[in-house]
Design a protein around this motif. Structure first.
Motif, PDB file in Angstrom:
ATOM      1  N   GLU A 278       0.804  -1.220   0.000  1.00  0.00           N
ATOM      2  CA  GLU A 278       0.000   0.000   0.000  1.00  0.00           C
ATOM      3  C   GLU A 278       0.842   1.277   0.000  1.00  0.00           C
ATOM      4  O   GLU A 278       0.523   2.229  -0.730  1.00  0.00           O
ATOM      5  N   PRO A 279       1.926   1.375   0.783  1.00  0.00           N
ATOM      6  CA  PRO A 279       2.695   2.632   0.763  1.00  0.00           C
ATOM      7  C   PRO A 279       3.279   2.980  -0.603  1.00  0.00           C
ATOM      8  O   PRO A 279       3.562   4.157  -0.875  1.00  0.00           O
ATOM      9  N   LEU A 280       3.458   1.965  -1.491  1.00  0.00           N
ATOM     10  CA  LEU A 280       4.046   2.222  -2.800  1.00  0.00           C
ATOM     11  C   LEU A 280       3.003   2.527  -3.864  1.00  0.00           C
ATOM     12  O   LEU A 280       3.351   3.012  -4.954  1.00  0.00           O
ATOM     13  N   ARG A 281       1.750   2.263  -3.596  1.00  0.00           N
ATOM     14  CA  ARG A 281       0.706   2.444  -4.614  1.00  0.00           C
ATOM     15  C   ARG A 281       0.599   3.907  -5.012  1.00  0.00           C
ATOM     16  O   ARG A 281       0.519   4.803  -4.169  1.00  0.00           O
ATOM     17  N   GLY A 282       0.597   4.136  -6.325  1.00  0.00           N
ATOM     18  CA  GLY A 282       0.511   5.502  -6.831  1.00  0.00           C
ATOM     19  C   GLY A 282       1.802   6.277  -6.761  1.00  0.00           C
ATOM     20  O   GLY A 282       1.848   7.441  -7.168  1.00  0.00           O
ATOM     21  N   MET A 283       2.872   5.628  -6.268  1.00  0.00           N
ATOM     22  CA  MET A 283       4.152   6.312  -6.081  1.00  0.00           C
ATOM     23  C   MET A 283       5.205   5.863  -7.090  1.00  0.00           C
ATOM     24  O   MET A 283       6.212   6.545  -7.268  1.00  0.00           O
ATOM     25  N   VAL A 284       4.991   4.711  -7.737  1.00  0.00           N
ATOM     26  CA  VAL A 284       6.044   4.137  -8.565  1.00  0.00           C
ATOM     27  C   VAL A 284       5.472   3.599  -9.868  1.00  0.00           C
ATOM     28  O   VAL A 284       4.271   3.327  -9.991  1.00  0.00           O
ATOM     29  N   GLU A 285       6.353   3.451 -10.837  1.00  0.00           N
ATOM     30  CA  GLU A 285       6.060   2.735 -12.072  1.00  0.00           C
ATOM     31  C   GLU A 285       7.026   1.553 -12.155  1.00  0.00           C
ATOM     32  O   GLU A 285       8.216   1.685 -11.825  1.00  0.00           O
ATOM     33  N   LEU A 286       6.524   0.405 -12.575  1.00  0.00           N
ATOM     34  CA  LEU A 286       7.359  -0.778 -12.757  1.00  0.00           C
ATOM     35  C   LEU A 286       7.749  -0.861 -14.226  1.00  0.00           C
ATOM     36  O   LEU A 286       6.881  -0.831 -15.107  1.00  0.00           O
ATOM     37  N   VAL A 287       9.050  -0.943 -14.504  1.00  0.00           N
ATOM     38  CA  VAL A 287       9.521  -0.887 -15.883  1.00  0.00           C
ATOM     39  C   VAL A 287      10.650  -1.886 -16.096  1.00  0.00           C
ATOM     40  O   VAL A 287      11.285  -2.363 -15.152  1.00  0.00           O
ATOM     41  N   TYR A 288      10.894  -2.183 -17.380  1.00  0.00           N
ATOM     42  CA  TYR A 288      12.062  -2.949 -17.807  1.00  0.00           C
ATOM     43  C   TYR A 288      13.006  -2.029 -18.575  1.00  0.00           C
ATOM     44  O   TYR A 288      12.584  -1.033 -19.170  1.00  0.00           O
ATOM     45  N   ASP A 289      14.288  -2.393 -18.604  1.00  0.00           N
ATOM     46  CA  ASP A 289      15.174  -1.785 -19.585  1.00  0.00           C
ATOM     47  C   ASP A 289      15.151  -2.664 -20.837  1.00  0.00           C
ATOM     48  O   ASP A 289      14.358  -3.613 -20.942  1.00  0.00           O
TER      49      ASP A 289
ATOM     50  N   THR B  12      17.077  -4.895 -21.858  1.00  0.00           N
ATOM     51  CA  THR B  12      17.524  -6.274 -21.683  1.00  0.00           C
ATOM     52  C   THR B  12      16.643  -6.992 -20.662  1.00  0.00           C
ATOM     53  O   THR B  12      17.050  -7.987 -20.071  1.00  0.00           O
ATOM     54  N   ASN B  13      15.435  -6.457 -20.462  1.00  0.00           N
ATOM     55  CA  ASN B  13      14.433  -7.058 -19.570  1.00  0.00           C
ATOM     56  C   ASN B  13      14.846  -7.089 -18.106  1.00  0.00           C
ATOM     57  O   ASN B  13      14.352  -7.919 -17.332  1.00  0.00           O
ATOM     58  N   ARG B  14      15.723  -6.167 -17.705  1.00  0.00           N
ATOM     59  CA  ARG B  14      16.022  -6.039 -16.288  1.00  0.00           C
ATOM     60  C   ARG B  14      14.979  -5.133 -15.656  1.00  0.00           C
ATOM     61  O   ARG B  14      14.787  -3.995 -16.104  1.00  0.00           O
ATOM     62  N   PRO B  15      14.313  -5.581 -14.598  1.00  0.00           N
ATOM     63  CA  PRO B  15      13.246  -4.784 -14.014  1.00  0.00           C
ATOM     64  C   PRO B  15      13.782  -3.736 -13.046  1.00  0.00           C
ATOM     65  O   PRO B  15      14.861  -3.904 -12.468  1.00  0.00           O
ATOM     66  N   THR B  16      13.033  -2.688 -12.871  1.00  0.00           N
ATOM     67  CA  THR B  16      13.367  -1.691 -11.864  1.00  0.00           C
ATOM     68  C   THR B  16      12.095  -0.994 -11.410  1.00  0.00           C
ATOM     69  O   THR B  16      11.077  -0.988 -12.106  1.00  0.00           O
ATOM     70  N   VAL B  17      12.173  -0.415 -10.221  1.00  0.00           N
ATOM     71  CA  VAL B  17      11.069   0.351  -9.654  1.00  0.00           C
ATOM     72  C   VAL B  17      11.401   1.824  -9.876  1.00  0.00           C
ATOM     73  O   VAL B  17      12.350   2.349  -9.295  1.00  0.00           O
ATOM     74  N   ARG B  18      10.643   2.465 -10.760  1.00  0.00           N
ATOM     75  CA  ARG B  18      10.897   3.877 -11.084  1.00  0.00           C
ATOM     76  C   ARG B  18       9.996   4.754 -10.232  1.00  0.00           C
ATOM     77  O   ARG B  18       8.776   4.619 -10.245  1.00  0.00           O
ATOM     78  N   LEU B  19      10.609   5.662  -9.520  1.00  0.00           N
ATOM     79  CA  LEU B  19       9.865   6.564  -8.636  1.00  0.00           C
ATOM     80  C   LEU B  19       9.185   7.670  -9.432  1.00  0.00           C
ATOM     81  O   LEU B  19       9.809   8.291 -10.300  1.00  0.00           O
ATOM     82  N   LEU B  20       7.917   7.924  -9.147  1.00  0.00           N
ATOM     83  CA  LEU B  20       7.227   9.100  -9.668  1.00  0.00           C
ATOM     84  C   LEU B  20       7.533  10.238  -8.696  1.00  0.00           C
ATOM     85  O   LEU B  20       6.776  10.503  -7.754  1.00  0.00           O
ATOM     86  N   GLU B  21       8.663  10.884  -8.926  1.00  0.00           N
ATOM     87  CA  GLU B  21       9.223  11.756  -7.895  1.00  0.00           C
ATOM     88  C   GLU B  21       8.322  12.933  -7.558  1.00  0.00           C
ATOM     89  O   GLU B  21       8.197  13.328  -6.395  1.00  0.00           O
TER      90      GLU B  21
END
Length: 530
Positions: free
Chosen positions: A126-137, A139-148
């Motif tokens: 819940e604390p992360l909802r609406g705060m981040v986008e989940l993306v790949y680069d 080469t399909n490496r995942p990362t959590v991108r912050l909606l700063e």
């Protein structure tokens, strides 16, 4: 009550704080601050409370400089315990966010292997909802991108915890480390609970050059006894700053990476870090009362606290035209937007620049240039600056490393010869995770710290840089030699250290090749051009 107008005294320093801790991007930017609180500050105080005497002794040991020890006497452990409880209570939601990231990121990095990411949003705490986008680069490496931008409109942004502490600086040595020792109440210090963006902050700092009656100053700070402020004030006006009229630019080195450049009615201040003048004397310096009343551009190379120094920038905010900062890509949690942070801290005109973007000067320009290395090769926003004044060009390279001289070849092809180079020399630098350990989502191999350092160029790299850009002068700067840097980066390197030996090697070889070569330490007026 006296109607005598008062200025801030030359020996008065003002520390911006966040719930007692020094303000820098890792305590101000909401998500990094949450992680830093959970992984660094809370464990640090818990460790102190287990052995206050050990921490207090270790914090004073020069051999342990840079290590995480709390420099608070054991007799004040009760106040530290109170501070810790206040942090746990008032920053509860930040701690919840940090724990959510701590749990989610390692799982996400393991589970996301190229499949669609839509279903993963259902697994977000819940604390992360609406705060981040989940993306790949790619080469399909995942990362959590912050909606700063969202983070500054969330419960994790806490300007209510911001404050300013005014105190009299007796000597440079009496200031405790900024990042590892919280500020507890002190006799003679004034703690003003005020958000950094508040317009009253500028009213306070205008006292460097525009006096006010004692009663008004007391009213501003909420102090019941105006006379208690007198040690922080002076009736003596600062010397009048005379505008520079040339010929050529006037260049003054203020210490570490800070350079004041005046040219045809414009004033530039690079990596502003300015110190008050201690009441008991000390190394010569230019203080806030010595600076021009107007600074058209403040240029920041990167986010490290000795380059993006909120203590100095807030004090100069009312004098600034534009604050210029590097562009952040925002793909990592720690790749914070200094533009966003500064704007949320009340700076009205902040410009973010990418490589080879420029800002105009009369018969000249300011050009953002590539900056390799630093931060242990972890991606963060950073830039060097080339300042053109007429036909003369000057590169401010900060802590950049010349890993690839092709960048500088291309720079010369695009801009022409760069006659003057300000550059750091650093063989080792701080470890990979220094000050930023909390940002790493997994426990990492500490052996990497021995190799991946936050370092600048070594002598060989530096000489190659100078050769490629066509330099005639090298100013070896940002070496941390000035005593007022110690609370941020620790004591100066001794002459026998590898860093200083490498500096000697760079300067000696540069002179043998016919270049002017100087290592800068303390206030120096420099001559550029023929």
């Amino acid at each position: 009550m006296s109607t005598t107008p008062y200025f801030l005294a030359d020996s008065t320093f003002v520390e911006p704080l966040v719930q007692g801790w020094g303000a820098w991007w890792m305590t101000v930017a909401p998500v990094p601050a949450s992680l830093h609180l959970h992984h660094s500050l809370v464990p640090l105080l818990q460790s102190y409370l287990q052995s206050p005497d050990f921490h207090a002794r270790a914090a004073k040991d020069p051999k342990l400089s840079g290590a995480a020890f709390v420099g608070v006497p054991a007799a004040r452990a009760g106040q530290v315990r109170t501070l810790l409880q206040e942090m746990l209570t008032e920053q509860k939601e930040r701690l919840q966010l940090a724990k959510a990231l701590e749990e989610f990121q390692p799982w996400f990095l393991t589970e996301a292997r190229g499949q669609p990411l839509g279903p993963f949003y259902e697994k977000l705490p819940e604390p992360l909802r609406g705060m981040v986008e989940l993306v790949y680069d790619y080469t399909n490496r995942p990362t959590v991108r912050l909606l700063e931008g969202m983070s500054y409109r969330s419960p994790y942004h806490l300007p209510s915890l911001q404050s300013l502490r005014l105190a009299r600086l007796g000597s440079d040595e009496e200031r405790e480390p900024v990042m590892t020792t919280p500020r507890l109440p002190e006799a003679g210090a004034v703690d003003w609970r005020v958000p950094f963006h508040d317009a009253r902050v500028d009213e306070l700092y205008r006292l460097d050059s525009q006096p006010q009656p004692l009663g008004r100053i007391a009213e501003l700070l909420g102090v019941a006894s105006p006379d208690s402020l007198l040690p922080l004030l002076t009736p003596e006006a600062p010397a009048t700053s005379t505008p520079w009229e040339g010929p050529g630019p006037r260049v003054r080195y203020l210490g570490h990476a800070t350079v004041l450049l005046e040219w045809k009615g414009r004033t530039l201040l690079v990596d502003p870090f300015v110190s008050p003048r201690p009441a008991q004397g000390g190394a010569p310096r230019l203080s806030f009362r010595d600076l021009p009343e107007r600074i058209d551009y403040a240029l920041v190379t990167h986010a490290h606290a000795d380059h993006f120094a909120l203590e100095t920038l807030l004090r100069l905010r009312h004098r600034l035209g534009k604050l210029v900062v590097p562009r952040a890509a925002g793909m990592l949690l720690g790749d914070v937007s200094l533009r966003r942070l500064a704007m949320e801290s009340g700076f009205p005109d902040v410009v973010e620049v990418d490589s080879f973007e420029s800002l105009p000067l009369p018969d000249g320009e300011i050009i953002s240039a590539p900056f390799l290395g630093e931060h242990g090769d972890v991606a963060h926003g950073k830039t060097c600056y080339v300042v053109r004044t007429g036909q003369e060009q000057t590169l401010f390279a900060a802590d950049a490393a010349c890993h690839d001289d092709a960048i500088y070849r291309r720079m010369r092809q695009a801009l022409g010869p760069i006659q003057n180079v300000f550059m750091n020399t650093e063989l080792e630098g701080s470890p990979l995770g220094f000050g930023q350990d909390a940002l790493f989502p997994r426990r990492r191999d500490r052996r990497l710290d021995k190799e991946r350092r936050c370092r600048g160029s070594n002598a060989t790299e530096g000489l190659r840089l100078l050769e490629v850009v066509g330099a005639r002068r090298i100013f070896n700067y940002a070496m941390g030699l000035e005593p007022w840097l110690a609370p941020i980066i620790g004591p100066a390197s001794p002459p026998e250290s590898s860093r200083m030996r490498e500096s000697d090697k760079l300067l000696g070889e540069a002179r043998s090749r016919g270049l002017e070569a100087v290592r800068l330490d303390g206030v120096t007026e420099l001559k550029l051009g023929a």
